[in-house]
Design a protein around this motif. Structure first.
Motif, PDB file in Angstrom:
ATOM      1  N   PHE A   1       0.863  -1.189   0.000  1.00 57.48           N
ATOM      2  CA  PHE A   1       0.000   0.000   0.000  1.00 57.48           C
ATOM      3  C   PHE A   1       0.887   1.222   0.000  1.00 57.48           C
TER       4      PHE A   1
ATOM      5  N   ILE B   1       3.900   0.503   2.356  1.00 53.27           N
ATOM      6  CA  ILE B   1       3.679  -0.513   3.388  1.00 53.27           C
ATOM      7  C   ILE B   1       3.547  -1.857   2.689  1.00 53.27           C
TER       8      ILE B   1
ATOM      9  N   ALA C   1       2.308  -5.273   2.825  1.00 51.33           N
ATOM     10  CA  ALA C   1       1.364  -6.037   3.653  1.00 51.33           C
ATOM     11  C   ALA C   1       1.533  -7.537   3.447  1.00 51.33           C
TER      12      ALA C   1
ATOM     13  N   PRO D   1      -0.065 -12.866  13.799  1.00 50.83           N
ATOM     14  CA  PRO D   1      -0.362 -11.752  14.704  1.00 50.83           C
ATOM     15  C   PRO D   1      -1.052 -10.581  13.990  1.00 50.83           C
ATOM     16  N   ASN D   2      -1.506  -9.607  14.739  1.00 46.86           N
ATOM     17  CA  ASN D   2      -2.152  -8.431  14.158  1.00 46.86           C
ATOM     18  C   ASN D   2      -1.240  -7.780  13.126  1.00 46.86           C
ATOM     19  N   GLY D   3      -1.835  -7.420  12.003  1.00 43.37           N
ATOM     20  CA  GLY D   3      -1.068  -6.709  10.969  1.00 43.37           C
ATOM     21  C   GLY D   3      -0.200  -7.614  10.118  1.00 43.37           C
ATOM     22  N   ALA D   4      -0.347  -8.946  10.262  1.00 45.80           N
ATOM     23  CA  ALA D   4       0.529  -9.886   9.549  1.00 45.80           C
ATOM     24  C   ALA D   4       0.247  -9.941   8.056  1.00 45.80           C
TER      25      ALA D   4
ATOM     26  N   LYS E   1      -3.114 -11.157   6.931  1.00 49.96           N
ATOM     27  CA  LYS E   1      -4.175 -12.152   6.723  1.00 49.96           C
ATOM     28  C   LYS E   1      -5.342 -11.569   5.941  1.00 49.96           C
ATOM     29  N   SER E   2      -5.912 -10.477   6.441  1.00 48.06           N
ATOM     30  CA  SER E   2      -7.079  -9.899   5.766  1.00 48.06           C
ATOM     31  C   SER E   2      -6.721  -9.439   4.362  1.00 48.06           C
ATOM     32  N   THR E   3      -5.523  -8.910   4.213  1.00 53.12           N
ATOM     33  CA  THR E   3      -5.094  -8.461   2.886  1.00 53.12           C
ATOM     34  C   THR E   3      -5.068  -9.640   1.918  1.00 53.12           C
TER      35      THR E   3
ATOM     36  N   GLU F   1     -11.952 -14.040  10.712  1.00 56.55           N
ATOM     37  CA  GLU F   1     -12.325 -13.911  12.122  1.00 56.55           C
ATOM     38  C   GLU F   1     -13.824 -14.038  12.374  1.00 56.55           C
TER      39      GLU F   1
ATOM     40  N   HIS G   1      -7.782 -15.738  15.760  1.00 59.01           N
ATOM     41  CA  HIS G   1      -6.754 -15.635  16.793  1.00 59.01           C
ATOM     42  C   HIS G   1      -6.995 -16.685  17.869  1.00 59.01           C
TER      43      HIS G   1
HETATM   44  N1  LIG Z   1      -5.942  -0.027   2.870  1.00 55.59           N
HETATM   45  C1  LIG Z   1      -4.752  -0.027   3.473  1.00 55.59           C
HETATM   46  N2  LIG Z   1      -3.918   1.039   3.345  1.00 55.59           N
HETATM   47  C2  LIG Z   1      -2.697   1.038   3.946  1.00 55.59           C
HETATM   48  N3  LIG Z   1      -2.228   0.030   4.696  1.00 55.59           N
HETATM   49  C3  LIG Z   1      -3.009  -1.046   4.871  1.00 55.59           C
HETATM   50  C4  LIG Z   1      -4.316  -1.139   4.272  1.00 55.59           C
HETATM   51  N4  LIG Z   1      -4.857  -2.323   4.619  1.00 55.59           N
HETATM   52  C5  LIG Z   1      -3.938  -2.962   5.386  1.00 55.59           C
HETATM   53  N5  LIG Z   1      -2.842  -2.201   5.542  1.00 55.59           N
HETATM   54  C6  LIG Z   1      -1.606  -2.562   6.283  1.00 55.59           C
HETATM   55  O1  LIG Z   1      -1.194  -3.837   5.831  1.00 55.59           O
HETATM   56  C7  LIG Z   1      -0.705  -4.623   6.907  1.00 55.59           C
HETATM   57  C8  LIG Z   1      -1.473  -5.934   6.959  1.00 55.59           C
HETATM   58  O2  LIG Z   1      -2.817  -5.685   7.347  1.00 55.59           O
HETATM   59  P1  LIG Z   1      -3.929  -6.819   7.446  1.00 55.59           P
HETATM   60  O3  LIG Z   1      -5.224  -6.147   7.683  1.00 55.59           O
HETATM   61  O4  LIG Z   1      -3.824  -7.706   6.265  1.00 55.59           O
HETATM   62  O5  LIG Z   1      -3.460  -7.605   8.750  1.00 55.59           O
HETATM   63  P2  LIG Z   1      -4.160  -8.829   9.512  1.00 55.59           P
HETATM   64  O6  LIG Z   1      -3.176  -9.954   9.492  1.00 55.59           O
HETATM   65  O7  LIG Z   1      -5.511  -9.076   8.953  1.00 55.59           O
HETATM   66  O8  LIG Z   1      -4.237  -8.275  11.001  1.00 55.59           O
HETATM   67  P3  LIG Z   1      -5.399  -8.420  12.131  1.00 55.59           P
HETATM   68  O9  LIG Z   1      -5.094  -9.679  12.877  1.00 55.59           O
HETATM   69  O10 LIG Z   1      -5.152  -7.226  12.993  1.00 55.59           O
HETATM   70  O11 LIG Z   1      -6.732  -8.404  11.447  1.00 55.59           O
HETATM   71  C9  LIG Z   1      -0.831  -3.751   8.138  1.00 55.59           C
HETATM   72  O12 LIG Z   1       0.397  -3.146   8.376  1.00 55.59           O
HETATM   73  C10 LIG Z   1      -1.872  -2.730   7.754  1.00 55.59           C
HETATM   74  O13 LIG Z   1      -1.673  -1.536   8.436  1.00 55.59           O
END
Ligand SMILES: Nc1ncnc2c1ncn2[C@@H]1O[C@H](COP(=O)(O)OP(=O)(O)OP(=O)(O)O)[C@@H](O)[C@H]1O
Ligand SMILES: [Mg+2]
Length: 337
Positions: free
Chosen positions: A13, A37, A39, A58-61, A63-65, A182, A215
């Motif tokens: 991103f 960033i 992701a 963990p958070n921010g790893a 996964k959602s992306t 989740e 989680h």
């Molecule tokens: N639209 C966006 N713009 C900028 N950065 C983003 C965006 N979406 C996600 N990120 C960044 O990408 C990284 C991965 O985010 P992601 O949401 O995939 O994590 P996650 O593993 O799902 O975490 P969680 O367990 O907290 O849900 C993070 O650093 C997040 O800040």
């Protein structure tokens, strides 16, 4: 056949880097600066039809992306991706017919209309044949206990009730794959249990491929056979759950509640090597033990010689700790080599 396949999948991103204050904002207007960033980076996935996979980290790893790239919400910035042979973003409409999606933090239901009307709207959008719809409605209503919820508006449902309806929505059009980001977040134990049962059943009886993030190690162990761990955008483990636990999770713990004050010094003396009291209170105690040397039953018997146990609970390590162990295990391997 692989229903999910990625090679070198990446997502970065670009986010604006603004200095604070008015001056910063004005500067940004003339000479915008950005920060990248990362992701998700170099993710290779090969998931076969009928698998149940936990995608953990963990958070921010990332996964959602990853899930968003597989469901066609986000366009990857690098690498290849195929879901049921389709490109999820460029062939988004076709892809959406083959997949179901549940985001624990959001709902697919319309807030102000009765749940059943959201169902029929989605039936029409997905062009689900009437017979399939009727069968599925009956099946999901029974399994998820939706009968009393169908005529209420989504707005009035509790989180757990809404999640049960969302699961039905995600599977109403008989998708081959369901992605769940989740799905049990914020739910109580009873609802979690019901959702896990439901997911196991559709996986077993209907062969639906499941990819789930959570989680909660309980969800993961219960529903999935394969585990993929992502950390800081990279896959660090891909294998069986049992294999991971055997290799990286040496300790388990038991928390007990006693009916009378625990004599701590004598309790400490009762513990053999490999069993350690890590937390103690007046009538409460947590004991950590080596799961290769002792069973939970052994340890409970030892504790019972020192305390009047009225209740106990086996505690599983949290995912952050597992990830840490994976790293430490790697370091050991590298040093050993
Ligand atoms: N639209 C966006 N713009 C900028 N950065 C983003 C965006 N979406 C996600 N990120 C960044 O990408 C990284 C991965 O985010 P992601 O949401 O995939 O994590 P996650 O593993 O799902 O975490 P969680 O367990 O907290 O849900 C993070 O650093 C997040 O800040
Ligand atoms: Mg997430």
């Amino acid at each position: 056949m692989n229903v999910i396949e990625t090679k070198g999948l990446c997502k970065s991103f670009r986010s604006p880097l603004k200095k604070p204050g008015v001056l910063g904002a004005v500067r940004h207007l003339f000479r915008p600066e950005h920060r990248e960033i990362v992701a998700v980076t170099e993710v290779d996935l090969a998931i076969a039809a009928g698998e149940s996979v936990a995608y953990v980290g963990p958070n921010g790893a990332g996964k959602s992306t990853t899930i968003k790239m597989l469901t066609g919400i986000l366009l990857p910035t690098g690498g290849e991706v195929r879901v049921n042979g389709l490109h999820p973003y460029h062939q988004r409409m076709r892809n959406s017919k083959n997949i179901g999606v549940v985001f624990g933090q959001r709902t697919q239901l319309w807030w102000d209309i009765p749940v059943i009307e959201s169902f029929t709207l989605l039936r029409d959008i997905y062009e689900v044949p009437e017979k399939t719809y009727a069968e599925n409605l009956a099946y999901f209503t029974g399994m998820l206990g939706l009968a009393e919820l169908l005529h209420q508006s989504a707005r009035r449902l509790s989180l757990g009730q809404r999640m049960r309806c969302d699961l039905a929505v995600a599977l109403m059009h008989n998708p081959a794959i369901v992605f769940l980001d989740e799905p049990t977040i914020g739910l109580d134990v009873a609802v979690k249990e019901r959702i896990r049962e439901f997911l196991k059943t559709v996986n077993r009886e209907r062969g639906v491929t499941i990819m789930l993030t959570s989680h909660d190690l309980g969800d993961i162990e219960d529903v999935c056979r394969r585990l993929i761990i992502i950390d800081a955008g990279r896959i660090i483990y891909d294998g069986s759950i049992q294999g991971l636990l055997d290799r990286y999770v040496k300790q388990r713990s038991i928390r007990i509640i006693a009916s009378a004050r625990i004599d701590q010094p004598s309790a400490a003396r009762a513990m053999p090597a490999g069993v350690e009291i890590v937390h103690a209170d007046e009538r409460e105690m947590t004991v950590e033990f080596d799961r290769f040397r002792y069973t939970a039953k052994d340890v409970l018997e030892i504790i019972m010689t020192a305390a009047e146990v009225v209740d106990f609970q086996l505690e599983e390590p949290d995912i952050e700790r597992v990830v840490k162990n994976v790293y430490e295990g790697r370091l050991e391997l590298e040093q050993g080599a």
